[in-house]
Structure formats: structure tokens, C-alpha cells
Design an enzyme around this catalytic site. Structure first.
Site, PDB file in Angstrom:
ATOM      1  N   HIS A  79     -58.773  28.805 -16.023  1.00 27.48           N
ATOM      2  CA  HIS A  79     -58.451  29.307 -14.699  1.00 27.48           C
ATOM      3  C   HIS A  79     -59.628  29.980 -13.989  1.00 27.48           C
ATOM      4  CE1 HIS A  79     -54.582  28.263 -16.205  1.00 27.48           C
ATOM      5  NE2 HIS A  79     -54.571  29.226 -17.105  1.00 27.48           N
ATOM      6  N   ASP A  86     -69.261  23.814 -15.903  1.00 28.68           N
ATOM      7  CA  ASP A  86     -70.622  23.264 -15.872  1.00 28.68           C
ATOM      8  C   ASP A  86     -70.997  22.618 -17.202  1.00 28.68           C
ATOM      9  OD1 ASP A  86     -70.967  23.991 -13.244  1.00 28.68           O
ATOM     10  OD2 ASP A  86     -72.261  25.714 -13.660  1.00 28.68           O
ATOM     11  N   GLU A  97     -58.344  17.440 -20.553  1.00 25.82           N
ATOM     12  CA  GLU A  97     -57.849  18.825 -20.619  1.00 25.82           C
ATOM     13  C   GLU A  97     -56.365  18.815 -20.990  1.00 25.82           C
ATOM     14  OE1 GLU A  97     -59.111  21.496 -17.476  1.00 25.82           O
ATOM     15  OE2 GLU A  97     -57.075  22.271 -17.298  1.00 25.82           O
ATOM     16  N   HIS A  99     -52.867  21.300 -21.930  1.00 29.65           N
ATOM     17  CA  HIS A  99     -52.170  22.587 -22.035  1.00 29.65           C
ATOM     18  C   HIS A  99     -50.827  22.354 -22.700  1.00 29.65           C
ATOM     19  CE1 HIS A  99     -55.180  24.430 -19.593  1.00 29.65           C
ATOM     20  NE2 HIS A  99     -55.125  23.370 -18.809  1.00 29.65           N
ATOM     21  N   ILE A 100     -50.517  23.210 -23.654  1.00 27.43           N
ATOM     22  CA  ILE A 100     -49.252  23.088 -24.381  1.00 27.43           C
ATOM     23  C   ILE A 100     -48.087  23.390 -23.444  1.00 27.43           C
ATOM     24  CG2 ILE A 100     -47.888  24.128 -26.249  1.00 27.43           C
ATOM     25  CD1 ILE A 100     -50.684  24.652 -27.641  1.00 27.43           C
ATOM     26  N   SER A 101     -48.217  24.462 -22.679  1.00 27.92           N
ATOM     27  CA  SER A 101     -47.161  24.847 -21.731  1.00 27.92           C
ATOM     28  C   SER A 101     -47.384  24.143 -20.392  1.00 27.92           C
ATOM     29  CB  SER A 101     -47.174  26.366 -21.529  1.00 27.92           C
ATOM     30  OG  SER A 101     -48.380  26.764 -20.884  1.00 27.92           O
ATOM     31  N   ARG A 110     -52.104  30.536 -13.125  1.00 26.18           N
ATOM     32  CA  ARG A 110     -52.262  29.405 -14.047  1.00 26.18           C
ATOM     33  C   ARG A 110     -52.223  28.060 -13.324  1.00 26.18           C
ATOM     34  NH1 ARG A 110     -51.661  31.965 -19.103  1.00 26.18           N
ATOM     35  NH2 ARG A 110     -50.229  33.721 -18.955  1.00 26.18           N
TER      36      ARG A 110
HETATM   37  C1  DQA Z   1     -52.615  27.277 -22.183  1.00 25.68           C
HETATM   38  C2  DQA Z   1     -52.194  27.790 -20.802  1.00 25.68           C
HETATM   39  C3  DQA Z   1     -53.134  28.879 -20.317  1.00 25.68           C
HETATM   40  O1  DQA Z   1     -52.718  29.364 -19.044  1.00 25.68           O
HETATM   41  C4  DQA Z   1     -53.115  30.041 -21.293  1.00 25.68           C
HETATM   42  O2  DQA Z   1     -54.041  31.028 -20.871  1.00 25.68           O
HETATM   43  C5  DQA Z   1     -53.382  29.615 -22.691  1.00 25.68           C
HETATM   44  C6  DQA Z   1     -52.735  28.411 -23.192  1.00 25.68           C
HETATM   45  C7  DQA Z   1     -51.603  26.256 -22.756  1.00 25.68           C
HETATM   46  O3  DQA Z   1     -51.945  25.599 -23.717  1.00 25.68           O
HETATM   47  O4  DQA Z   1     -50.474  26.153 -22.256  1.00 25.68           O
HETATM   48  O5  DQA Z   1     -54.029  30.314 -23.458  1.00 25.68           O
HETATM   49  O6  DQA Z   1     -53.861  26.636 -22.061  1.00 25.68           O
END
Ligand code: DQA
Length: 143
Positions: A79, A86, A97, A99-101, A110
Site C-alpha cells: 500500500h 522500483d 501480486e 493477497h490472501i484476503s 488497502r
Molecule cells: C495482505 C493484505 C494486506 O493489506 C495486509 O497488510 C497483509 C496481508 C493479504 O494477504 O491479504 O499483511 O497482503
């Protein structure tokens, strides 16, 4: 050979907000990624660090270490870390990239990723499966 990177606080998986991130640990995630790699015929190396500089160095060195692509969950660095952005844009390997959530369903801060634009794409909200999908993309892109 794929590099799977997890950033700050992801070593706390299983303990940290299980309602958001689930009850499985980082070790479970890494073993799962290795098993998926074996199934897909691709060697996998998993690394986690709470330190931004360490992640930057792993990304900078990935090509010369023989990796062909990177799956990264940068945690909260997503974020705000222009240094991470870079590092990704300053090297030639494709990066996905993960993200789990579902970051877009959570707090406003976020919703912004400063790193996604220099990645091939972003997968969010699909739990650990997102790592597998990222790996599959990178293997497909190699062929
Ligand atoms: C995350 C989501 C991010 O906002 C958070 O800071 C994390 C985990 C995820 O995997 O959902 O540390 O990257």
C-alpha cells in the site's frame, strides 16, 4: 524455478486475525506451494521477511539466481512501498501480486496498491489458492 515471497507479518499466519487470513500457518502455505510446484513440474523456493530491504535484495538477485518468475504477497508494503515497486520494475522477471484476503472489501487504505501496476497482475481474496494461480500463470507464461 519460481520464487515465492511473503512480506511483513505473514510469518504470523494462523495466529494473526484468523477470521481474515485463516487458521493455516506460513509453513502450511510454503509446504502447499512446494507441493503445487511438484505437481506442476516446477521447482519452488519460498522466502518470508518482515524487512523491506531483504525483500528488495531477493527481488534484485532473483534473475541471477536462476528464477524465472516471482509470486509475491508484499503484505502492507503493497500500500505504500515505492522502493518495492522500483525493485519489481527494475528487474526483468514477471511478477504476480497475491493477497490472501480481499483487499478491496477491507479498509480504504488497502484498496490502493503501489506495486500492482508493475506486476503482471494481482490476485486478491482467494486465500492460499491465489499463490497456485499465480504460479500457474508464470509457468504458462514461460512456455
Ligand atoms: C495482505 C493484505 C494486506 O493489506 C495486509 O497488510 C497483509 C496481508 C493479504 O494477504 O491479504 O499483511 O497482503
Amino acid at each position: 524455478m519460481l520464487l515465492i515471497l511473503n512480506g511483513p507479518n505473514l510469518n504470523r499466519l494462523g495466529l494473526r486475525e484468523p477470521g481474515v487470513y485463516g487458521s493455516q500457518t506460513l509453513e502450511d502455505l510454503e509446504r502447499q506451494c512446494e507441493a503445487w510446484g511438484a505437481e506442476l513440474g516446477e521447482a519452488v523456493t519460498c522466502r518470508q521477511s518482515n524487512y523491506e530491504g531483504q525483500l528488495l535484495e531477493w527481488i534484485q538477485e532473483a534473475q541471477e539466481q536462476g528464477f524465472s518468475g516471482i509470486v509475491i504477497n508484499p503484505g502492507a508494503l503493497t500500500h505504500y512501498s515505492y522502493a518495492l515497486r522500483d525493485a519489481i520494475s527494475g528487474q526483468p522477471l514477471p511478477v504476480v501480486e497475491v493477497h490472501i484476503s480481499n483487499v478491496d472489501a477491507r479498509e480504504e487504505f488497502r484498496h490502493r496498491s503501489v506495486t500492482a501496476a508493475v506486476c503482471k497482475g494481482k490476485i486478491s481474496g482467494l486465500g492460499f489458492l491465489g499463490y497456485r494461480l499465480g504460479m500457474e500463470y508464470l509457468i504458462e507464461a514461460e512456455a
